[in-house]
Design a protein around this motif. Sequence first.
Motif, mmCIF file in Angstrom:
data_model
loop_
_atom_site.group_PDB
_atom_site.id
_atom_site.type_symbol
_atom_site.label_atom_id
_atom_site.label_comp_id
_atom_site.label_asym_id
_atom_site.label_seq_id
_atom_site.Cartn_x
_atom_site.Cartn_y
_atom_site.Cartn_z
ATOM 1 N N THR A 2 1.020 -1.226 -0.387
ATOM 2 C CA THR A 2 0.270 -0.157 0.613
ATOM 3 C C THR A 2 0.777 1.470 0.312
ATOM 4 N N ASP A 3 0.335 2.675 -0.439
ATOM 5 C CA ASP A 3 0.787 3.467 0.067
ATOM 6 C C ASP A 3 0.915 4.583 0.605
ATOM 7 N N ARG A 4 1.127 4.830 1.260
ATOM 8 C CA ARG A 4 0.642 5.535 2.562
ATOM 9 C C ARG A 4 1.047 6.386 2.653
ATOM 10 N N ASP A 5 1.918 6.912 1.971
ATOM 11 C CA ASP A 5 2.699 8.871 1.169
ATOM 12 C C ASP A 5 1.790 9.380 1.214
ATOM 13 N N PRO A 6 0.788 10.590 1.871
ATOM 14 C CA PRO A 6 0.262 11.414 1.227
ATOM 15 C C PRO A 6 0.758 12.258 0.114
ATOM 16 N N ARG A 7 1.515 12.291 -0.129
ATOM 17 C CA ARG A 7 2.257 13.416 -0.556
ATOM 18 C C ARG A 7 2.105 12.331 -2.507
ATOM 19 N N HIS A 8 2.367 11.499 -2.045
ATOM 20 C CA HIS A 8 2.720 10.184 -3.017
ATOM 21 C C HIS A 8 2.071 10.019 -3.956
ATOM 22 N N ASP A 9 1.691 10.292 -5.658
ATOM 23 C CA ASP A 9 0.997 9.643 -6.512
ATOM 24 C C ASP A 9 1.073 9.134 -7.227
ATOM 25 N N PRO A 10 0.434 7.883 -7.186
ATOM 26 C CA PRO A 10 0.806 6.438 -6.903
ATOM 27 C C PRO A 10 0.073 6.241 -8.895
ATOM 28 N N CYS A 11 0.478 7.359 -9.661
ATOM 29 C CA CYS A 11 0.118 7.422 -11.100
ATOM 30 C C CYS A 11 0.950 6.045 -11.881
ATOM 31 N N ALA A 12 0.308 5.341 -13.273
ATOM 32 C CA ALA A 12 1.461 5.108 -13.531
ATOM 33 C C ALA A 12 2.432 4.815 -14.336
ATOM 34 N N TRP A 13 3.374 3.358 -14.324
ATOM 35 C CA TRP A 13 4.553 3.773 -14.598
ATOM 36 C C TRP A 13 5.001 4.509 -15.853
ATOM 37 N N ALA A 14 5.504 4.814 -16.825
ATOM 38 C CA ALA A 14 5.639 5.670 -17.662
ATOM 39 C C ALA A 14 7.520 6.449 -17.444
ATOM 40 N N VAL A 81 22.941 15.913 -11.217
ATOM 41 C CA VAL A 81 23.333 14.730 -10.847
ATOM 42 C C VAL A 81 21.813 13.773 -11.513
ATOM 43 N N LEU A 82 21.915 12.996 -12.230
ATOM 44 C CA LEU A 82 20.941 12.815 -13.326
ATOM 45 C C LEU A 82 20.038 11.511 -12.185
ATOM 46 N N PHE A 83 19.084 11.660 -11.955
ATOM 47 C CA PHE A 83 17.803 10.805 -11.359
ATOM 48 C C PHE A 83 16.970 9.697 -11.967
ATOM 49 N N PHE A 84 16.882 9.182 -11.452
ATOM 50 C CA PHE A 84 16.079 8.383 -11.726
ATOM 51 C C PHE A 84 15.083 7.865 -10.550
ATOM 52 N N CYS A 85 13.512 8.345 -10.946
ATOM 53 C CA CYS A 85 12.776 8.066 -9.806
ATOM 54 C C CYS A 85 13.069 6.439 -9.454
ATOM 55 N N GLU A 86 12.995 6.078 -7.861
ATOM 56 C CA GLU A 86 13.208 5.085 -6.500
ATOM 57 C C GLU A 86 12.461 4.833 -5.482
ATOM 58 N N CYS A 87 11.373 5.497 -5.608
ATOM 59 C CA CYS A 87 10.835 5.899 -4.753
ATOM 60 C C CYS A 87 10.207 4.306 -4.041
ATOM 61 N N GLY A 88 10.279 3.453 -4.917
ATOM 62 C CA GLY A 88 10.256 2.177 -4.087
ATOM 63 C C GLY A 88 8.662 1.912 -3.891
ATOM 64 N N ARG A 89 7.717 2.660 -4.528
ATOM 65 C CA ARG A 89 6.211 2.165 -4.573
ATOM 66 C C ARG A 89 5.286 1.715 -5.203
ATOM 67 N N PRO A 90 4.489 1.289 -5.339
ATOM 68 C CA PRO A 90 3.930 0.564 -7.043
ATOM 69 C C PRO A 90 3.536 1.766 -8.175
ATOM 70 N N HIS A 91 3.882 1.354 -8.844
ATOM 71 C CA HIS A 91 3.378 1.965 -10.511
ATOM 72 C C HIS A 91 3.130 1.441 -11.039
ATOM 73 N N LEU A 92 1.355 1.141 -11.646
ATOM 74 C CA LEU A 92 0.911 0.100 -12.393
ATOM 75 C C LEU A 92 2.065 0.039 -13.330
ATOM 76 N N GLY A 93 1.921 -0.891 -14.215
ATOM 77 C CA GLY A 93 2.557 -1.232 -15.207
ATOM 78 C C GLY A 93 4.502 -0.903 -15.771
ATOM 79 N N TYR A 101 12.668 1.058 -9.034
ATOM 80 C CA TYR A 101 11.411 0.925 -8.013
ATOM 81 C C TYR A 101 11.351 2.096 -8.689
ATOM 82 N N GLY A 102 10.341 2.728 -9.482
ATOM 83 C CA GLY A 102 9.877 3.846 -9.355
ATOM 84 C C GLY A 102 9.131 4.168 -10.759
ATOM 85 N N CYS A 103 8.384 5.764 -10.647
ATOM 86 C CA CYS A 103 7.626 5.517 -11.610
ATOM 87 C C CYS A 103 8.161 5.796 -12.977
ATOM 88 N N GLY A 104 9.374 5.729 -13.052
ATOM 89 C CA GLY A 104 10.117 5.882 -14.835
ATOM 90 C C GLY A 104 10.683 6.903 -15.106
#
Lengths: 111, 158
Positions: A2-14, A81-93, A101-104
């Motif tokens: 589950t995603d318990r962080d209220p700021r986090h947007d569980p958007c689909a992976w892209a 520095v180049l960042f890749f999202c690795e929020c560790g939260r679920p993102h569909l797709g 493990y991020g939103c892409g």
Amino acid sequence: MTDRDPRHDPCAWADGTAEPGRPDAVLPRPDGGLVVRAHCPRCHGPTVKRIPRILPGDKGVDEAEQPGDTAKGAGSEQAWVLFFCECGRPHLGRPPAEGRYGCGTSWWVSR
Amino acid sequence: MTAPDDFGPEHSRPTAADRRWEALAEEMQFNQLGIARRQAEGWRNGLAACATLLATATLVKGRPDFDRLTEGWKVVPVVLILLAFGCLAAAFLVAIRAAHGRPGSYVLADGSSLREWTGTEVARIGRLIPWAAWLSLAGLTLVLAAAVVTWTAPVVRP
């Protein structure tokens, strides 16, 4: 999961990019490297990037990039520095083979 | 480290090349032992070859007996051989540096740092190789000159 962080947007992976951002924190590592923390501009999840000092390439290093110089960061010259999202939260797709493990999203972060 | 592109960071998004450099830098973190070992092997082989060549250079000599040269000429072959040794040793060190890098310094493991380092290193190698070639040529010429001097310099008549 589950995603318990209220700021986090569980958007689909892209697989996408975002505008450059600023870090939440930049800390020096004992080996002369850096730890940079930033929030993903798309899903707003936190990503921590650990940047050690390494021997570059398979043959050689640069005398202009001394250990003392590497951690100067934005103080002397703006560095990025180049960042890749690795929020560790679920993102569909998210592709099963995707190693992060991020939103892409990838984006530049100043340091 | 510089900004990620020529237009400034406020107009920049990561490109495919940026991602590739980043992936390369990340991958290098897991190959550090192999990288260090290969660099050590390169220096070991280079130094061994250097020692062998310098030892060989001592065999190239002219007249076996310097004592027969007149007083002023005795010192000339010695100076030439010493200069030759210096040039050849410097040539080897420069060539090894170009081929295997300088041990003991590092770069941050991120794509921007690695890309900048690569550009700098490529330019440096391009400058070092001609130096190695000219120093080698100078060293061999000095060895030859020392041999010629021992044969052609005036000798003391008994």
